[in-house]
Design an enzyme around this catalytic site. Sequence first.
Site, PDB file in Angstrom:
ATOM      1  N   TYR A 185       0.855  -1.190   0.000  1.00  0.00           N
ATOM      2  CA  TYR A 185       0.000   0.000   0.000  1.00  0.00           C
ATOM      3  C   TYR A 185       0.885   1.232   0.000  1.00  0.00           C
ATOM      4  CZ  TYR A 185      -3.390   3.495   1.655  1.00  0.00           C
ATOM      5  OH  TYR A 185      -4.187   4.597   1.797  1.00  0.00           O
ATOM      6  N   ASP A 227       9.299   2.950  -0.299  1.00  0.00           N
ATOM      7  CA  ASP A 227       8.262   3.608   0.483  1.00  0.00           C
ATOM      8  C   ASP A 227       8.477   3.225   1.943  1.00  0.00           C
ATOM      9  OD1 ASP A 227       6.050   4.589   1.732  1.00  0.00           O
ATOM     10  OD2 ASP A 227       4.584   3.656   0.388  1.00  0.00           O
ATOM     11  N   LYS A 240       4.252   9.088   8.799  1.00  0.00           N
ATOM     12  CA  LYS A 240       4.093   8.501  10.138  1.00  0.00           C
ATOM     13  C   LYS A 240       5.118   9.005  11.155  1.00  0.00           C
ATOM     14  CE  LYS A 240       1.076   5.148   8.263  1.00  0.00           C
ATOM     15  NZ  LYS A 240       1.056   4.255   7.131  1.00  0.00           N
TER      16      LYS A 240
END
Length: 429
Positions: A143, A238, A266
Site C-alpha cells: 500500500y 516507500d 508517520k
Amino acid sequence: MTDSNAALYERARRFIPGGVNSPVRAFKSVGGTPRFIAKAEGAYVTDEEGKRYLDFVGSWGPLILGHAPQEVVSAVQKAASLGTTYGAPCRGEVDLAEKVVAAYPGLEQVRFVSSGTEATMSAIRLARGATGRDLVVKFSGCYHGHADHLLVAAGSGLVTAGQPSSAGVPKDFAALTRVVPLDDDARLDALFAAEGKKIAAVIVEPVPANNGLLLQRPAFLQKLRALTKEHGALLIFDEVISGFRVPKGSAAAHYGITPDLVTFGKVIGGGLPVGAYGGSRQLMSNIAPEGPVYQAGTLSGNPVAMAAGLATLRILERDNVIAKLDDMGAILEAKATQALKATGREVGFARLGSIFWLSFQPGEPPRSAEAIDGGAGARFAPLFQALLDRGIYIAPSAYEVGFLSAAHTEADIDTLVAGLAETVAALPR
Ligand SMILES: *Cc1c(COP(=O)(O)O)cnc(C)c1O
C-alpha cells in the site's frame, strides 16, 4: 454528559461517510462499534465511555514514543504559541530536513508534504518527470497511499495492465501501473525483459506492512536494485511505515540497499500530519521551483508539525529508542511464539523491530499477498472482539500489523501475550 460510542457513531454516520474519516477505523471487517477516543497517554487510549485500552495500534504507526509524550507535547505547544503556519519558510523545516537527510543512506535532499499519500504521489511524479517514462511497477499487497496510479491491485497475467482497486480510478491511469507479486523473481525478470525501458520506477514497501507483515528475502530487494539500475528505472523505497521505526532506522540501512528515492510519513511527523520524499540533489533538482516537476502545499513544512517531528527524532536518537524497541520486540516474539505454540493452533508470528503480525495459517509467515490464507479474516474477528473486551486494542483487521512504542513495558507485553494465548485457545476449531 458522556455520549456512548454507539450514539457518537450514529451521529457520525449522519455527517461523515461511514462515520469515519479513514475507512479501516469503521470496524467493518470485525463488526461492532468503533471506539471514539477521548484521550490518550503513554500506552493507553481511553474512549468516550471512560474505558481504557492498552493500545498496540499507535495511530497506525506514527506514535513510536506512545501517546502524548511530554517533550513532544511541549514542543508542539511552544511552536503553536508562535504561530501555526506562516506560508513562508521557517527554521523547523531546515532542522528536520537536515536530520532526516543525515539519518538515511545516500539521501541529500527532502521535500516535506502533509501525508504519506502525498509523498508517494509526488515521488512517482518526480520519477516520471526525471526519466521521461510513464510506467510504474508496484507489488500486490503493498500500500502506498490512495493516489490514483497506486490504487491498483494485481492483474492475473504478467504484463497485463493493472486493474483499478477503487471506483473512480480511470482504467487509462491504471494501465500505466504494472503489478507483480512480491517474492517472485521470475515474474519480475519477465516484466523487465518485456518493458524495462518504459519503466520510470519500481515502488516497494521494503518492509511490506500493510497486508500482513510480508518480510522479504534480502536477495529479492537486491534484485530490485540491480534490475532498476540496469534498465535506467528508479527504485523508490516507500518507508512511510519503516522509516525511523525498523532496526537501524530504515529498511535501506537494515538491508544495506540504497534506493534512488525514498518516502517517509508517520514517525517523522511525531503524530502530526507530515510526509516527505527525497533523493539525490540531482534528482530533487527536478522539483519546482528549481525544475519542471510541480509540487506544492499550503501547510507543507508548517512549524507545529516540524516541531513535533523534530522533537520525536531527537528523542529517538538521544534515548536509543529504536534499538531498545527491537529488544522489546524480541521479548514479545519469544513469549508470544511460545504461548501461541502451547495453544496447539496454527498461528504464526512475524516481526521486524517493533512491528509485529499474527498470521493465521500453518508454517512460516507468508512473503507475498498471494501466499496469505484467505480464511484468516474469519478467524481474526472473534479474537479482535475478545481482546477488546479485555481492554487490549489491536488493529481491527487480520491484515494489519501491531506496533510497540517506547511507552510499552514488559508488563504490557505480558498482558498482550496472555490475552492472545487465552483468546486464541478459546477460538472455535
Ligand atoms: C500509511 C502509508 C502510506 C500512506 O500514508 P498516509 O499518511 O496515510 O497518506 C503510504 N505508504 C505506506 C507504506 C504506508 O504505510
